[in-house]
Design an enzyme around this catalytic site. Structure first.
Site, PDB file in Angstrom:
ATOM      1  N   GLU A   1       0.814  -3.299  -9.136  1.00 20.57           N
ATOM      2  CA  GLU A   1      -0.166  -4.378  -8.949  1.00 20.57           C
ATOM      3  C   GLU A   1      -1.216  -4.227 -10.041  1.00 20.57           C
ATOM      4  O   GLU A   1      -1.865  -3.176 -10.140  1.00 20.57           O
ATOM      5  CB  GLU A   1      -0.848  -4.278  -7.582  1.00 20.57           C
ATOM      6  CG  GLU A   1       0.094  -4.488  -6.417  1.00 20.57           C
ATOM      7  CD  GLU A   1      -0.622  -4.428  -5.060  1.00 20.57           C
ATOM      8  OE1 GLU A   1      -1.868  -4.478  -5.014  1.00 20.57           O
ATOM      9  OE2 GLU A   1       0.076  -4.297  -4.046  1.00 20.57           O
TER      10      GLU A   1
ATOM     11  N   GLU B   1       1.174   0.678  -0.336  1.00 27.42           N
ATOM     12  CA  GLU B   1      -0.037   1.505  -0.415  1.00 27.42           C
ATOM     13  C   GLU B   1      -0.245   2.353   0.841  1.00 27.42           C
ATOM     14  O   GLU B   1      -1.191   2.137   1.607  1.00 27.42           O
ATOM     15  CB  GLU B   1      -1.277   0.647  -0.688  1.00 27.42           C
ATOM     16  CG  GLU B   1      -1.298   0.078  -2.084  1.00 27.42           C
ATOM     17  CD  GLU B   1      -2.660  -0.501  -2.491  1.00 27.42           C
ATOM     18  OE1 GLU B   1      -3.488  -0.759  -1.601  1.00 27.42           O
ATOM     19  OE2 GLU B   1      -2.881  -0.676  -3.692  1.00 27.42           O
TER      20      GLU B   1
HETATM   21  C1  GAL Z   1      -4.067  -3.779  -2.962  1.00 24.72           C
HETATM   22  C2  GAL Z   1      -3.000  -4.151  -1.946  1.00 24.72           C
HETATM   23  C3  GAL Z   1      -2.654  -5.621  -2.033  1.00 24.72           C
HETATM   24  C4  GAL Z   1      -3.902  -6.459  -2.092  1.00 24.72           C
HETATM   25  C5  GAL Z   1      -4.720  -6.017  -3.274  1.00 24.72           C
HETATM   26  C6  GAL Z   1      -5.969  -6.837  -3.477  1.00 24.72           C
HETATM   27  O1  GAL Z   1      -4.738  -2.628  -2.573  1.00 24.72           O
HETATM   28  O2  GAL Z   1      -1.833  -3.407  -2.129  1.00 24.72           O
HETATM   29  O3  GAL Z   1      -1.882  -5.986  -0.904  1.00 24.72           O
HETATM   30  O4  GAL Z   1      -4.608  -6.311  -0.906  1.00 24.72           O
HETATM   31  O5  GAL Z   1      -5.092  -4.681  -3.105  1.00 24.72           O
HETATM   32  O6  GAL Z   1      -6.656  -6.429  -4.636  1.00 24.72           O
END
Ligand code: GAL
Ligand code: ZN
Length: 667
Positions: free
Chosen positions: A311, A142
């Site tokens: 994710e 990110e």
């Molecule tokens: C994303 C990030 C992850 C984790 C996640 C939590 O933005 O890439 O590492 O922090 O959020 O929701």
């Protein structure tokens, strides 16, 4: 169509890894992403690289038939590295360093950090070069999260001067293009231009825009460093996990160095922290399908290829202001929704709730004691259902223009706090999606031959080249809908010498006489063929050419009786311009007219929260609400589900959207 998961073996004792791998395989998981924050474990002290733990984890996962996506661990430089080289830290605009203790504290322009990056990424890529289980790489994690695209340190200051020197002929050229006579802002050398640090009044908008471009280009260069090294060592795909609704990083530019675009989707957080208006209870439980869908369509169209959700929200999360439990089945729904939009894989973040650190309040598919959490059964169901689906291409006839330069330019001078570029874009997108239409969200430079209709809201910066391309699109029979504030400025962020829409005026057939802005709760009204429609936030009074049709007139204020929406026809093509921020009924009028002109099939208006996504004859019907709806399709066409679309449910049918009818009223 696969399901995956993000896993941190380094957080858990080795004895547990085997049962983790087994449970992943049992859930039907295919991909496991590893190592994005692991630099401190890979290199505990300078130069002492230890891949043994990662080797063991990768081998174990491979034993269970799982495929691995490795990440370069650069989002978290360890403490020893920061202590040895404090110059790698980013700085806030006021010079305050962004210190060690969380993540993303390094500067993209630090030559020392680039050297360290080269070292760690080369070692890792060389180490895994022949490992058959490693299928691809994610660069860093990110880029820009926590407001870190724009850094204001000394390295960035020098790099900005160099960037300007490469862009402009000489400093006089810069002074001319920016327009620095205003408030005596002339520069005598490129070195004299520093980042936009705190000032008594607003910054010069042209300097801001170039700084924003420079900041994105710094990330582009840093990402390319990773991609080049990875490709030197193996024939892997290279991706990066972008963020949703994310302003400061130009995804189009970074993606030119990627094989695969991926992004991170957290629907119940997004409705709270990056959208106007208070979320409804349904949205707190499942998010807003158009907010999520717009990001899916942007990722898909960016490289004109399937994308991944790297994710996916697994349950409740830790970072929005409030953290409700998602609706029953929402984690399954999100995976299907992503696939319907063109995703090939959806990876849940994270496997297991963490015992330590900043994200203890973030769910995983498993609870911290190893018992199954709500997301696990949803993930397993999604994996089972999706593995049986063979979905084709998303074929959109409508292109929606999206670009960061316009976002930044409008953001630098919004002229109304409510005038948010992305919200404005989203209202057009929502209207199209409410009619069951597939949309490619593309950069304005994208070739337009394959599209029947183009929607261009907030096309603020326009030069003659873009105006010519749009004119030939319409001349070839294309249908164009242009939104307010278009054609106002040059790409350098100065007003055109001619009245708006500047270079577009010949095509659109009018000029803007006046513009005005309002708070969101003020309703403006326009008349279309005797019917009154609502608008808000922004209004322009248009001076049409004689051959231009007036579609809507203002009916309130000093602009009453002046044109608000116009249309001109050119052969089979047409261009409609909407000089207000339209509310939903006017938007529906505009988009259905556009679709009809382009002979693009559309559905009756879908219930809020219910959306259709087609991949080559296979359509996903998704319900982001707690209500139940009846679907009218022949039983033989149902692939997943039945004729009742329950709360947070999905039905997949082998027919095209305009042949599906859904009760508008919930049961
Ligand atoms: C994303 C990030 C992850 C984790 C996640 C939590 O933005 O890439 O590492 O922090 O959020 O929701
Ligand atoms: Zn910096």
């Amino acid at each position: 169509m696969s399901i995956g998961v993000c896993y941190f073996p380094e957080h858990w004792p080795r004895e547990q890894w085997k049962s983790d791998a087994r449970q992943m395989a049992e859930a039907g998981i295919e991909y496991v992403r590893l190592a994005e924050f692991s630099w401190g474990v890979i290199e505990p002290t300078p130069g002492n690289l230890d891949f043994s733990w990662l080797d063991e984890a990768v081998d174990l996962l491979a034993d269970y038939g799982l495929k691995v996506v490795l990440c370069t661990p650069t989002a978290t430089p360890p403490k020893w590295l920061v202590d040895d080289y404090p110059e790698i830290l980013q700085a806030d605009a006021d010079g305050t360093p962004r210190n060690f203790g969380s993540r993303r504290h390094y500067c993209f322009n630090s030559s020392r950090y680039r050297a360290e990056t080269r070292r760690i990424v080369s070692s890792m890529a060389a180490h895994y070069a022949d490992h058959p289980a490693v299928v691809g790489w994610q660069t860093d994690n990110e880029f820009g999260c926590h407001e870190t695209v724009r850094c204001y340190c000394e390295d960035c200051s020098s790099a900005f001067s160099e960037w300007l020197a490469a862009k402009y002929d000489d400093v006089d050229d810069l002074n001319e293009q920016w327009g620095t006579t205003f408030w005596s802002q002339q520069y005598t050398s490129f070195e004299a231009v520093d980042p936009p640090r705190p000032t008594p009044a607003d910054h010069h908008p042209s300097r801001l825009l170039d700084y924003y471009r420079f900041a994105t280009d710094s990330v582009v260069g840093y990402n390319r460093l990773h991609a080049d090294i990875i490709r030197e060592h193996g024939d892997w795909f290279v991706t990066h996990n972008f963020m949703g609704d994310f302003e400061t990083l130009d995804m189009h530019k970074v993606s030119t160095d990627l094989d695969l675009v991926s992004w991170d989707s957290y629907p119940t957080g997004f409705v709270q922290d990056r959208r106007a208006g208070d979320p409804s209870m349904d949205e707190l439980r499942a998010g807003d399908p158009d907010q999520v869908g717009l990001n899916h369509d942007l990722c898909r169209a960016t490289n004109d290829a399937p994308f991944w959700v790297m994710e996916q929200q697994p349950g409740d999360v830790n970072w929005p202001s409030h953290c409700p439990q998602p609706g029953n089945g929402a984690m399954r729904l999100w995976a299907h929704h992503a696939v319907g939009h063109g995703a090939d894989a959806v990876l849940y973040f994270r496997w297991r709730r963490c015992l330590e650190g900043q994200e203890q309040y973030h769910a995983g598919l498993l609870k911290q004691d190893g018992s199954l959490d709500r997301g696990y059964s949803d993930a397993r169901t999604a994996a089972e259902e999706l593995s049986a689906v063979d979905a084709g291409h998303v074929d959109a006839s409508v292109a929606l223009f999206h670009d960061y330069d316009n976002w930044w330019a409008i953001g630098a001078q919004p002229h109304a706090p409510e005038f948010d570029y992305w919200e404005h874009l989203r209202c057009y997108y929502r209207a199209l999606r409410a009619r069951g239409v597939q949309v490619d969200v593309v950069h304005p430079d994208t070739p337009l031959e394959d599209y029947d209709a183009v929607v261009a809201p907030g096309l603020h910066l326009v030069d003659t080249k873009l105006a010519d391309r749009l004119t030939s699109f319409v001349d070839r029979g294309g249908q164009l809908l242009v939104g307010a504030r278009s054609g106002v400025k040059t790409p350098a962020n100065q007003l055109h010498e001619t009245l708006a829409p500047g270079p577009l005026a010949d095509l659109t057939g009018f000029v803007v006489d006046q513009h005005e802005s309002f708070p969101e709760d003020i309703t403006l009204t326009v008349d279309v063929d005797g019917d009154e429609y609502a608008a808000t936030v922004w209004a322009e009074w248009l001076n049409p050419d004689p051959q231009t049709t007036v579609v809507a007139m203002h009916t309130s204020g000093p602009g009453a009786g002046r044109p608000a929406v116009t249309r001109t026809n050119r052969g089979d093509g047409s261009v409609t311009y909407c000089g207000v921020w339209p509310e939903s009924e006017l938007l529906d009028e505009l988009v259905t007219d556009l679709l009809s002109r382009g002979r693009i099939e559309f559905t009756s208006r879908l219930p809020d929260g219910v959306r259709l996504n087609e991949r080559d004859g296979l359509t996903w019907i998704t319900n982001f609400t707690s209500s139940t709806f009846e679907i009218d399709v022949p039983t033989k066409d149902i692939v997943i589900g039945g004729r009742t679309l329950g709360a947070y449910d999905v039905v997949v049918v082998s027919t095209v959207p305009h042949q599906i009818s859904i009760s508008r009223e919930a049961l």
